[in-house]
Scaffold this motif. Structure first.
Motif: not given
Length: 783
Positions: A602-607, A664-672
């Motif tokens: 999951l990627y979240v971008l804010l500029c 923000l990069r969030l791995d939805l498999f591991t939570g990393e």
């Protein structure tokens, strides 16, 4: 010897049968053996005439070596001796005939020993016998570099041909494969056919039209028509190499046949005529491209003859070729689909770089030439001031040396200070000059212009370095993608079989593939008609139960005949966002986006663009759009951010401006999770009632394009129940962000949207009304 005893036994049996019956009856096995012996004899004779490099002929020796010590080997030996003496003449042919006899003798003598059964024994023996007999002839020719290279190549090809010819005959001499030819057998047959065509290429009609080259063109055309691009190109290269070795020149036929095989394969679904036209036109282009090397007109006639034969070939023969090629393709279907998945990633990366190119191209213009020579300062000043001075000839002609020395002594102080003063010049020059104040003012203007030009050139060099870094980043990105393409994407045959069985029970006919991507997550691809019912959530749930893996549809590509399902992530994020423009503005300078990649990230971008209003919104929107395109293409976040930073720095040379980046990069498999920042406001992570603050020191993207302009990176492990808050700097306002942390920690609700709205409303009392404000909250949950 066993072979000799077997021949004696058969001969005695035949004599006894003839004595008793008065006649010799040839049964079916005997006729087959007779045909095999005749084939070996003919192949030995034909391959003996396959010459490369203007006289070297190792392939007949390879046929003798692969045929063994029995009757097959004797027939191959007889055919090779006849062929060498016929094609090579007595002197050269005698050398090869002697080598063939030695090879057969080795086979006959060592038939019963264990090493003989090894695949390497006879190829090594053939190469050794060829080297021994050729050594004497090489001494007579001379030990030149060219002769040594060609002789060494002949020895290697002799052993290699013996090895591959044996594999080519294995379907008939060994255990038959029920599922068709293996890849090694197919390649070996190609090598055997290519070497046979070398001899046939010597047979010409009407002057220069070669029978062998016409047959090679026909073989490439038929294979491309029935097999497509891959088999067509493969056979084209194999046949072309054989023709080039025979011609002893540049690799023209390899290029022409491979190109034509590819183009005929492209149009193989449009019918025979389209494939033939594509083949003929491609060969014609190859002839035109090599026109400066000498027009190769006979190739056009050979291709035309091959195309006519191709059009009149019976369908039954073409179906036999199609069955052979299709058998090879079917076993590679799943692997090809897995590679196509990575290929799509490469194409998406290329599209992202094309968008970047367009963004930069519109910002750059032609750079005017400038002069960076310090000596031109006084030349230009004199051309403006001294042109109409009555002492011009005195200063610049008669007393030129003293004038030059005076100006040369004044220049270092002027450059160091940035401007000149009267005391920089010697008294004899300042007192003599009638227009000294005007001359000094003009010189100072030129010094300022010179320093500006030097600054401009310095920045230009920095920009060029940034462009070089862009190419380096591009190489890294494509190298990573290529590594993924070459990586082993593991198929899952068990789940693929279950999937086919389930679809068959539902009455759905389509092509299927099940494999694991580079992250080890299951991926299903279905292609065919009638896939619409499978897109429904209840159908996806049923498939998940059948395969015992939670699934979800991947992002749609607009094709109705294709459905991709990927493994479902165990975590999910609930998002909420609120934003407000600066008072008096109609457009916000903040831009945000979030999306989920097929790999479960999951990627979240804010500029936040510089300032407020439409221009700031345009800059932040461009940054978000480019960064999203890179990330969707599979580019690693840090590489994508560095590339974006360099691009914005180059763009800022013409348009000005910069933008902060919060990713923000969030791995939805591991939570990393990882937070990347270019000059962005702090990010807040809440675990229970504890709020931690993530900050960075990097400048906003576009302000620093140097080698050290890497983003700040902070890694964190998230679990179900954790919250993440991303804000622009207008939210905290001019006050400390302590109130933001307290408000975030004290929030008791469940809706991220309510939290973001409360933060935006409260920020007005902390000086936030003077800037654009955006807040984005994620809450992590178990699915």
């Amino acid at each position: 010897m066993a072979a000799k005893g077997k021949l004696k036994t058969r001969a005695a049996r035949a004599r006894e049968e003839m004595r008793q019956t008065g006649r010799l009856v040839l049964r079916a096995p005997a006729l087959v053996r007779f045909a095999e012996c005749v084939m070996r004899l003919l192949l030995g004779a034909v391959l003996a005439g396959a010459e490369i490099f203007g006289g070297y002929a190792p392939f007949g020796l390879g046929m003798v070596a692969c045929s063994g010590s029995g009757l097959d080997g004797f027939c191959a030996l007889l055919g090779a001796c006849l062929g060498y003496l016929s094609f090579q003449g007595f002197v050269e042919g005698l050398r090869y005939a002697a080598a063939a006899i030695l090879i057969f003798s080795v086979s006959f003598a060592f038939y019963d020993i264990r090493p003989y059964r090894r695949a390497w024994f006879m190829p090594a023996a053939a190469a050794l016998m060829d080297a021994v007999t050729g050594f004497v002839y090489l001494s007579d020719r001379g030990w030149t570099a060219g002769n040594l290279i060609f002789f060494g190549t002949e020895v290697l090809l002799c052993g290699a041909s013996a090895y591959f010819y044996r594999i080519a005959f294995s379907p008939w001499t060994g255990k038959r494969e029920e599922e068709g030819l293996t890849l090694r057998q197919s390649v070996s047959l190609l090598i055997l056919g290519g070497t046979l065509l070398i001899t046939l290429s010597k047979i010409t009609l009407f002057g220069d039209i070669s029978v062998g080259r016409s047959a090679a063109a026909l073989a490439v055309m038929v294979t491309a028509y029935k097999g497509g691009i891959g088999p067509g190109a493969t056979v084209g290269v194999a046949a072309g190499i054989g023709m080039d070795l025979s011609a002893g020149g540049m690799p023209f036929y390899s290029m022409a046949y491979a190109l034509s095989g590819v183009m005929a394969g492209v149009f193989h679904r449009q019918g025979r005529l389209a494939a033939a036209l594509a083949y003929v036109l491609s060969n014609a282009l190859a002839v035109l491209w090599t026109w400066n090397e000498g027009p190769n007109i006979p190739v056009l006639y050979e291709v035309f003859i091959a195309s006519v034969l191709f059009l009149i070939l019976p369908d039954a023969l073409l179906r036999q070729v199609g069955a052979l090629v299709a058998g090879q393709n079917a076993r590679q279907d799943t692997r090809e689909r897995a590679h196509n998945y990575v290929k799509a990633r490469l194409e998406a990366t290329a599209g992202a770089f094309r968008s970047l190119h367009e963004a930069l191209r519109t910002a750059f213009g032609q750079t005017p030439p400038n002069d960076n020579d310090a000596a031109t300062v006084f030349d230009r000043a004199a051309s403006r001031v001294c042109k109409r001075c009555p002492l011009q000839s005195s200063c610049w002609q008669r007393d030129y040396v003293s004038t030059f020395n005076a100006l040369n002594d004044a220049l270092p102080a002027m450059l160091e200070r940035g401007r000149g003063e009267g005391e920089d010049f010697p008294a004899y020059f300042a007192n003599r000059c009638l227009k000294f104040p005007e001359f000094l003012a003009a010189a100072n203007e030129e010094v300022s212009a010179l320093l500006y030009r030097r600054q401009y050139r310095s920045r230009l060099r920095e920009n060029r370095s940034a462009v070089c870094r862009q190419y380096g980043d591009l190489a890294d990105v494509l190298g990573t993608a290529a590594a993924e393409l070459g990586a082993e994407l593991v198929p899952d045959p068990v789940r693929e079989r279950r999937l086919r069985q389930y679809l068959a029970a539902q009455g759905t006919e389509c092509l299927t593939a099940a494999y694991y991507d580079e992250a080890g997550h299951l991926r299903l691809e279905l292609e065919g008609q009638g896939l619409a019912p499978l897109r429904k959530p209840e159908s996806v749930d049923k498939l998940s139960a059948v395969l015992n893996v939670p699934l979800r549809p991947a992002e749609e590509d607009g094709r109705r005949d294709r459905l991709v399902l990927v493994e479902q992530e165990p975590l999910m994020a609930v998002a909420g966002v609120a934003a407000r423009k600066k008072d008096g503005q109609t457009v916000s300078g903040d831009t945000g986006a979030w999306f989920k990649h097929d790999d479960g990230s999951l990627y979240v971008l804010l500029c936040d663009g510089m300032g407020s209003g439409p221009e700031a919104g345009q800059e932040s929107g461009l940054a978000v759009r480019l960064l999203e395109q890179f990330l969707r293409a599979g580019v690693r976040p840090e590489a994508a951010l560095k590339t974006l930073n360099s691009a914005l720095a180059l763009r800022g040379e013409e348009t000005g401006g910069f933008t902060t980046v919060d990713l923000l990069r969030l791995d939805l498999f591991t939570g990393e999770a990882a937070v990347y920042k270019y000059g962005a406001a702090p990010t807040y992570v809440r675990k229970g009632k504890t709020v931690s603050r993530i900050t960075g020191s990097a400048l906003p993207a576009g302000l620093a394009g140097g080698d050290g302009a890497a983003p700040d990176v902070a890694k964190v492990r998230l679990e179900a129940g954790d919250w993440v808050l991303l804000v622009t700097d207008g939210v905290a306002g001019s006050d400390s962000d302590l109130w933001v942390r307290q408000r975030f920690a004290a929030f008791e609700g469940e809706s991220p949207k309510d939290l973001t709205q409360a933060l935006i409303d409260e920020s007005a009392g902390h000086g936030g009304a003077t800037d654009d404000r955006t807040a984005l909250v994620l809450r992590l949950e178990k699915r």
